[in-house]
Design a protein around this motif. Structure first.
Motif, mmCIF file in Angstrom:
data_model
loop_
_atom_site.group_PDB
_atom_site.id
_atom_site.type_symbol
_atom_site.label_atom_id
_atom_site.label_comp_id
_atom_site.label_asym_id
_atom_site.label_seq_id
_atom_site.Cartn_x
_atom_site.Cartn_y
_atom_site.Cartn_z
ATOM 1 N N MET A 1 -9.377 25.250 1.382
ATOM 2 C CA MET A 1 -9.585 25.867 2.705
ATOM 3 C C MET A 1 -10.617 26.995 2.674
ATOM 4 S SD MET A 1 -6.315 28.292 3.402
ATOM 5 C CE MET A 1 -6.126 29.828 2.487
ATOM 6 N N GLY A 2 -10.823 27.614 1.476
ATOM 7 C CA GLY A 2 -11.687 28.790 1.359
ATOM 8 C C GLY A 2 -12.991 28.713 2.149
ATOM 9 N N PRO A 3 -13.788 27.646 1.959
ATOM 10 C CA PRO A 3 -15.097 27.590 2.619
ATOM 11 C C PRO A 3 -15.011 27.489 4.142
ATOM 12 C CG PRO A 3 -14.921 25.956 0.837
ATOM 13 C CD PRO A 3 -13.559 26.513 1.039
ATOM 14 N N HIS A 4 -13.832 27.204 4.670
ATOM 15 C CA HIS A 4 -13.716 26.983 6.119
ATOM 16 C C HIS A 4 -13.095 28.173 6.861
ATOM 17 C CE1 HIS A 4 -14.725 22.837 5.209
ATOM 18 N NE2 HIS A 4 -13.818 22.897 4.237
ATOM 19 N N LEU A 5 -12.829 29.265 6.146
ATOM 20 C CA LEU A 5 -12.162 30.405 6.785
ATOM 21 C C LEU A 5 -13.164 31.276 7.534
ATOM 22 C CD1 LEU A 5 -9.797 31.436 3.844
ATOM 23 C CD2 LEU A 5 -9.180 30.163 5.932
ATOM 24 N N ALA A 6 -12.725 31.756 8.694
ATOM 25 C CA ALA A 6 -13.594 32.629 9.501
ATOM 26 C C ALA A 6 -13.474 34.069 8.987
ATOM 27 C CB ALA A 6 -13.164 32.552 10.962
ATOM 28 N N PRO A 7 -14.570 34.830 9.002
ATOM 29 C CA PRO A 7 -14.485 36.238 8.597
ATOM 30 C C PRO A 7 -13.473 36.977 9.476
ATOM 31 C CG PRO A 7 -16.784 35.580 8.966
ATOM 32 C CD PRO A 7 -15.932 34.438 9.429
ATOM 33 N N GLY A 8 -12.675 37.852 8.861
ATOM 34 C CA GLY A 8 -11.665 38.599 9.611
ATOM 35 C C GLY A 8 -10.332 37.887 9.678
ATOM 36 N N ALA A 9 -10.278 36.614 9.225
ATOM 37 C CA ALA A 9 -9.005 35.879 9.264
ATOM 38 C C ALA A 9 -8.023 36.492 8.259
ATOM 39 C CB ALA A 9 -9.251 34.415 8.918
ATOM 40 N N MET A 10 -6.741 36.330 8.538
ATOM 41 C CA MET A 10 -5.697 36.811 7.637
ATOM 42 C C MET A 10 -5.046 35.607 6.950
ATOM 43 S SD MET A 10 -3.200 38.689 6.400
ATOM 44 C CE MET A 10 -2.855 40.242 7.176
ATOM 45 N N VAL A 11 -4.997 35.626 5.627
ATOM 46 C CA VAL A 11 -4.295 34.581 4.878
ATOM 47 C C VAL A 11 -3.037 35.200 4.301
ATOM 48 C CG1 VAL A 11 -4.366 33.065 2.851
ATOM 49 C CG2 VAL A 11 -6.405 33.333 4.283
ATOM 50 N N THR A 12 -1.918 34.529 4.508
ATOM 51 C CA THR A 12 -0.675 34.955 3.867
ATOM 52 C C THR A 12 0.011 33.714 3.309
ATOM 53 O OG1 THR A 12 1.354 36.278 4.121
ATOM 54 C CG2 THR A 12 0.766 34.839 5.957
ATOM 55 N N ASP A 13 1.086 33.907 2.592
ATOM 56 C CA ASP A 13 1.837 32.765 2.057
ATOM 57 C C ASP A 13 3.314 33.117 2.100
ATOM 58 O OD1 ASP A 13 1.688 34.630 -0.267
ATOM 59 O OD2 ASP A 13 2.854 33.044 -1.203
ATOM 60 N N VAL A 14 4.154 32.135 1.756
ATOM 61 C CA VAL A 14 5.604 32.373 1.772
ATOM 62 C C VAL A 14 6.212 32.055 0.408
ATOM 63 C CG1 VAL A 14 5.811 31.932 4.251
ATOM 64 C CG2 VAL A 14 6.041 30.027 2.636
ATOM 65 N N GLY A 15 5.367 31.919 -0.605
ATOM 66 C CA GLY A 15 5.819 31.477 -1.927
ATOM 67 C C GLY A 15 6.871 32.388 -2.544
ATOM 68 N N SER A 16 7.749 31.780 -3.327
ATOM 69 C CA SER A 16 8.869 32.518 -3.913
ATOM 70 C C SER A 16 8.463 33.365 -5.119
ATOM 71 C CB SER A 16 9.961 31.535 -4.341
ATOM 72 O OG SER A 16 10.291 30.713 -3.263
ATOM 73 N N VAL A 17 7.223 33.202 -5.591
ATOM 74 C CA VAL A 17 6.712 33.986 -6.718
ATOM 75 C C VAL A 17 5.424 34.639 -6.231
ATOM 76 C CG1 VAL A 17 5.876 33.870 -9.094
ATOM 77 C CG2 VAL A 17 7.649 32.279 -8.318
ATOM 78 N N LYS A 18 5.165 35.871 -6.634
ATOM 79 C CA LYS A 18 4.005 36.543 -6.058
ATOM 80 C C LYS A 18 2.836 36.736 -7.011
ATOM 81 C CE LYS A 18 3.838 36.153 -2.764
ATOM 82 N NZ LYS A 18 4.539 35.028 -2.222
ATOM 83 N N ARG A 19 3.049 37.166 -8.249
ATOM 84 C CA ARG A 19 1.919 37.411 -9.153
ATOM 85 C C ARG A 19 1.106 36.129 -9.355
ATOM 86 N NH1 ARG A 19 -1.274 41.184 -10.078
ATOM 87 N NH2 ARG A 19 0.370 42.692 -10.499
ATOM 88 N N VAL B 1 13.465 39.028 -7.536
ATOM 89 C CA VAL B 1 13.907 37.691 -7.132
ATOM 90 C C VAL B 1 14.394 36.863 -8.331
ATOM 91 C CG1 VAL B 1 12.614 37.603 -4.974
ATOM 92 C CG2 VAL B 1 11.570 36.738 -7.073
ATOM 93 N N ALA B 2 13.950 37.241 -9.540
ATOM 94 C CA ALA B 2 14.503 36.556 -10.720
ATOM 95 C C ALA B 2 16.007 36.824 -10.807
ATOM 96 C CB ALA B 2 13.800 37.024 -11.992
ATOM 97 N N VAL B 3 16.401 38.065 -10.453
ATOM 98 C CA VAL B 3 17.826 38.418 -10.502
ATOM 99 C C VAL B 3 18.582 37.810 -9.322
ATOM 100 C CG1 VAL B 3 19.490 40.319 -10.447
ATOM 101 C CG2 VAL B 3 17.286 40.638 -11.569
ATOM 102 N N THR B 4 17.994 37.962 -8.118
ATOM 103 C CA THR B 4 18.767 37.614 -6.925
ATOM 104 C C THR B 4 18.710 36.135 -6.570
ATOM 105 O OG1 THR B 4 16.841 38.105 -5.551
ATOM 106 C CG2 THR B 4 18.418 39.895 -5.893
ATOM 107 N N SER B 5 17.701 35.432 -7.081
ATOM 108 C CA SER B 5 17.528 34.050 -6.631
ATOM 109 C C SER B 5 17.234 33.066 -7.768
ATOM 110 C CB SER B 5 16.391 34.034 -5.599
ATOM 111 O OG SER B 5 16.030 32.737 -5.267
ATOM 112 N N HIS B 6 16.238 33.382 -8.600
ATOM 113 C CA HIS B 6 15.783 32.369 -9.552
ATOM 114 C C HIS B 6 16.812 32.089 -10.650
ATOM 115 C CE1 HIS B 6 11.466 33.544 -8.144
ATOM 116 N NE2 HIS B 6 12.237 33.102 -7.173
ATOM 117 N N ALA B 7 17.317 33.148 -11.313
ATOM 118 C CA ALA B 7 18.334 32.911 -12.353
ATOM 119 C C ALA B 7 19.599 32.270 -11.759
ATOM 120 C CB ALA B 7 18.643 34.206 -13.104
ATOM 121 N N PRO B 8 20.096 32.757 -10.597
ATOM 122 C CA PRO B 8 21.270 32.082 -10.013
ATOM 123 C C PRO B 8 21.036 30.592 -9.758
ATOM 124 C CG PRO B 8 20.962 34.195 -8.950
ATOM 125 C CD PRO B 8 19.777 34.005 -9.864
#
Ligand code: NAP
Length: 302
Positions: free
Chosen positions: A82-100, A182-189
């Motif tokens: 998607m990178g080449p098709h993004l408009a300047p000023g657009a906001m990209v976010t995600d909902v992934g369970s891991v962040k780094r 989240v490793a404590v609260t979700s991933h390990a469980p």
């Protein structure tokens, strides 16, 4: 709140975002893209998204908010497409369970002038796919925003307001701290639930009949968690390796200590331990993060 929102990936989280956006009238037009034509057809049939697109490029064209709702391991490829098709000023976010890992995979693909503020709603069910979402999923749940260095303050504030509009409470967090929490609260469980259900399955002698039939005990709750999407959870463990292994190491030590207490008949140890854990459950209920209804309020809640 945003004129055009693009949802990439159309599963549980994306469809819940869509219905909650509609409930709160938070977006002008919502476009959506999913990898398979089957999912795109389902989305069209149930009215998920105002416009379902057959390519990522078409979905993100002109969007001022793009939400990546694919498994963690697919984020990098999707961002590259998607990178080449993004408009300047657009906001990209995600909902992934891991962040780094998501930041490392996505950030290099985003052009200059595009904002990137990763996020993670702490809400979900064991169901997946475009038909599993519902508008109330995020109500009174936390959404953690993980701004990267140099994130635009106004863009972060707007995304925060968006998540609050979806019903969530928002907090900001550093990515490594997020991954440990989240490793404590979700991933390990989840891993423990997968293991417990796997162990029962290995004991075929009981699994075939009694385990299913008499599953009203704690086992039933393990099976619910262990029914979660295999792709999503494979990617979570592959991408939050260090924090999960750290917590599992501690878990194993505690398990051995409890095992020894049982072997030695050390009732005081067991009683003190279970008293401490019961207090944690009370804390969760007091914080409004679960119900104290008998049997977890089954029937009253989805
Ligand atoms: P889901 O219901 O399984 O949906 C995943 C979506 O991603 C599907 O539309 C799928 O398309 C698409 N997809 C899968 N692999 C892809 C690839 N390689 N390239 C492009 N698209 C791909 O998943 P979900 O539960 O909504 O989870 C989505 C994200 O939210 C994950 O990152 C997960 O870690 C995070 N999350 C999940 C929960 C939860 O409890 N489920 C909670 C918080 C955060 P097809 O249908 O065409 O295969």
């Amino acid at each position: 709140m945003y004129d055009r929102v693009a949802l990439i990936g159309l599963g549980l989280i994306a469809s819940s975002i869509f219905w909650a956006m509609k409930r709160g009238a938070l977006a002008g037009e919502v476009t959506g893209y999913a990898r398979s034509s089957e999912t795109r057809d389902t989305a069209r049939r149930i009215g998920l998204c105002d416009r379902v697109c057959d390519s990522i490029a078409e979905a993100v064209d002109g969007a001022d908010l793009i939400v990546l709702c694919v498994p963690v391991g697919a984020m990098g490829d999707v961002a590259g497409e998607m990178g080449p098709h993004l408009a300047p000023g657009a906001m990209v976010t995600d909902v992934g369970s891991v962040k780094r890992a998501v930041i490392d995979a996505v950030a290099p693909h985003l052009p200059e002038g595009v904002h990137f503020v990763p996020g993670h709603p702490l809400a979900g069910t064991e169901h997946s796919g475009p038909e599993s979402g519902f508008a109330e999923l995020f109500d009174n749940r936390w959404c953690l925003l993980v701004p990267v260095e140099g994130s635009d303050v106004d863009a972060v504030a707007q995304l925060r307001a968006f998540w609050e509009g979806l019903g969530a409470n928002v907090e900001e967090m550093d990515p490594d701290h997020h991954d440990l929490v989240v490793a404590v609260t979700s991933h390990a469980p989840h891993l423990i639930a997968y293991t417990m259900v796997g162990v029962a399955d290995d004991l075929r002698r009981v699994t075939d009949s009694e385990v299913i039939k008499f599953s009203a005990g704690g086992f039933r709750d393990f099976t619910r968690i262990a029914a979660s999407d295999p792709t999503m959870w494979r990617d979570v463990f592959l991408n939050n390796k260090d924090a999960t292994l750290e917590i599992l190491g501690r878990f194993t030590e505690e398990l051995f200590a409890l095992q020894r207490a049982i072997r030695r008949g050390d009732g005081d140890h067991l009683h003190a331990y279970f008293t401490r854990t019961r207090a944690i459950r009370r804390g969760i209920i007091e914080a409004g993060q679960d119900t104290d209804a008998p049997d977890f309020g089954r029937g009253a809640k989805r």
